[in-house]
Design an enzyme around this catalytic site. Structure first.
Site, PDB file in Angstrom:
ATOM      1  N   LYS A  38       0.604  12.959   5.042  1.00 36.34           N
ATOM      2  CA  LYS A  38       1.576  13.181   4.031  1.00 36.34           C
ATOM      3  C   LYS A  38       2.518  14.052   4.139  1.00 36.34           C
ATOM      4  O   LYS A  38       3.516  14.157   3.602  1.00 36.34           O
ATOM      5  CB  LYS A  38       1.030  12.894   2.995  1.00 36.34           C
ATOM      6  N   ASN A  92      -8.058   8.800 -12.250  1.00 34.34           N
ATOM      7  CA  ASN A  92      -6.853   9.190 -11.550  1.00 34.34           C
ATOM      8  C   ASN A  92      -5.649   8.593 -12.372  1.00 34.34           C
ATOM      9  O   ASN A  92      -4.601   9.579 -12.122  1.00 34.34           O
ATOM     10  CB  ASN A  92      -7.203   8.549 -10.132  1.00 34.34           C
ATOM     11  N   TYR A 140      -6.262  -1.587 -10.723  1.00 33.32           N
ATOM     12  CA  TYR A 140      -5.269  -0.805 -10.510  1.00 33.32           C
ATOM     13  C   TYR A 140      -4.245  -1.307 -11.812  1.00 33.32           C
ATOM     14  O   TYR A 140      -3.744  -0.244 -12.455  1.00 33.32           O
ATOM     15  CB  TYR A 140      -4.701  -0.955  -9.230  1.00 33.32           C
ATOM     16  N   VAL A 170       8.140  -2.014  -3.803  1.00 35.41           N
ATOM     17  CA  VAL A 170       9.149  -0.833  -3.400  1.00 35.41           C
ATOM     18  C   VAL A 170       8.700  -0.553  -1.958  1.00 35.41           C
ATOM     19  O   VAL A 170       7.503  -0.816  -1.279  1.00 35.41           O
ATOM     20  CB  VAL A 170       8.619   0.419  -4.100  1.00 35.41           C
ATOM     21  N   LYS A 178       0.635   5.257   4.158  1.00 31.14           N
ATOM     22  CA  LYS A 178       0.037   4.341   3.183  1.00 31.14           C
ATOM     23  C   LYS A 178      -1.047   3.230   3.691  1.00 31.14           C
ATOM     24  O   LYS A 178      -1.607   2.727   3.182  1.00 31.14           O
ATOM     25  CB  LYS A 178       0.964   3.602   2.298  1.00 31.14           C
ATOM     26  N   SER A 180      -2.697   0.308   4.981  1.00 31.22           N
ATOM     27  CA  SER A 180      -2.593  -1.238   4.735  1.00 31.22           C
ATOM     28  C   SER A 180      -1.639  -1.572   3.497  1.00 31.22           C
ATOM     29  O   SER A 180      -1.356  -2.425   3.395  1.00 31.22           O
ATOM     30  CB  SER A 180      -3.953  -1.785   4.681  1.00 31.22           C
TER      31      SER A 180
END
Length: 308
Positions: A38, A92, A140, A170, A178, A180
């Protein structure tokens, strides 16, 4: 100073880029660089400092003084819709967000955060920012939904801007880390560069999503900050287009290859959104009047960036 959590990630780094474009470089990027790839998202950007996520959370809980903060853009979270470790996701995506929200409320710091269209679950219409339309299909989506609900209870009493954006599909520059979870446009481009034909799941011409270009997403965040907007808003284009349309735009750029179809994975069938389309009524009513790139426009711009 402006703080961007997840600032070396996909949407976060694009927000940093947009801030640079209006002359702001006094930016503290907060992230977890365990995925070292990243760092490339920050190489061409100007920031003042970097802080590891765990150190930042500890400082937030301790109430440390960061000096004057103009805004916090909270884009740091686990964004993998295929992640099923509920404890990890809630810590998280939910607990971390609550700590940061209260830090901002106590100091009247404008707070802008990433929600998700995953909160809507498998519905095929009425993507409207209300509880009755939300029924997430995965952990999620639930973690994002629960934080939206938490924010809704607090908004009437908030004395500073608190603004969440339900991001739809997006795509665009700075998502290469990222894996997969990168967009279909990214994967199709990679396949063509490897000399392969681009591959789509069977039925992809009927799978319709609201694909929104990441630079448009960043611009909406900047607008919300500059105009002290509060609330929870959809952030898509308002138009659903097919995965096939994305593939056609990628092929049009490369001028080679033809689409191959592959079987749809059984494990995704009950958890897959086959249609998403942001209802932009609330965002437009709040005053955002700029157009969003179409799939053809956004994919062309993205292909030019990827193949520069």
């Amino acid at each position: 100073m402006i703080i961007v959590t997840g600032g070396s990630g996909f949407i976060g780094s694009n927000i940093v880029k947009a801030l640079n474009a209006i002359g702001r470089t006094d930016i503290l990027v907060v992230d977890n660089l365990k995925n070292g790839e990243k760092f490339v998202n920050l190489v061409d950007l100007d920031i003042a400092d970097y802080c590891d996520k765990e150190d930042f959370i500890a400082s937030i809980i301790a109430g440390d003084d960061f000096g004057e903060i103009d805004a916090i853009f909270h884009e740091g979270a686990c964004s993998a819709t295929t992640e099923w470790d509920g404890k990890y996701l809630m810590q998280n995506n939910y607990e971390y967000s609550k700590e940061l929200l209260h830090f901002c409320l106590d100091r009247q710091i404008p707070f802008f955060y990433a929600s998700s269209a995953a909160t809507y679950g498998g519905r095929s219409d009425n993507f409207i920012e209300e509880r009755k339309f939300e029924q997430p299909l995965n952990v999620y989506g639930y973690s994002k939904f629960l934080f939206d609900e938490y924010v809704r209870k607090i908004l009437p009493e908030a004395e500073s801007p608190v603004c969440g954006f339900k991001y739809f599909n997006v795509y665009g520059p700075r998502e290469q880390h990222k894996g997969s979870m990168a967009s279909v446009a990214f994967h199709l481009n990679t396949q063509i560069l490897k000399g392969e034909n681009p591959k789509l799941f069977e039925g992809s011409e009927t799978f319709l999503r609201d694909f929104v270009y990441v630079e448009d997403v960043a611009q909406v965040n900047i607008w919300a900050w500059q105009n002290r907007i509060s609330g929870i808003f959809n952030l898509g284009t308002g138009n659903a287009e097919s995965f096939r349309a994305v593939a056609d735009a990628v092929l049009a750029f490369h001028q080679k290859g033809q689409i191959e179809t592959i079987p749809f994975p059984d494990h995704l069938k009950s958890r897959y959104q086959t249609f998403t389309q942001a209802d932009l009524t609330k965002l437009r009513a709040a005053g955002y009047d700029k157009p969003f790139k179409t799939v053809a426009e956004g994919t062309k711009a993205y292909m030019e960036w990827l193949n520069r």
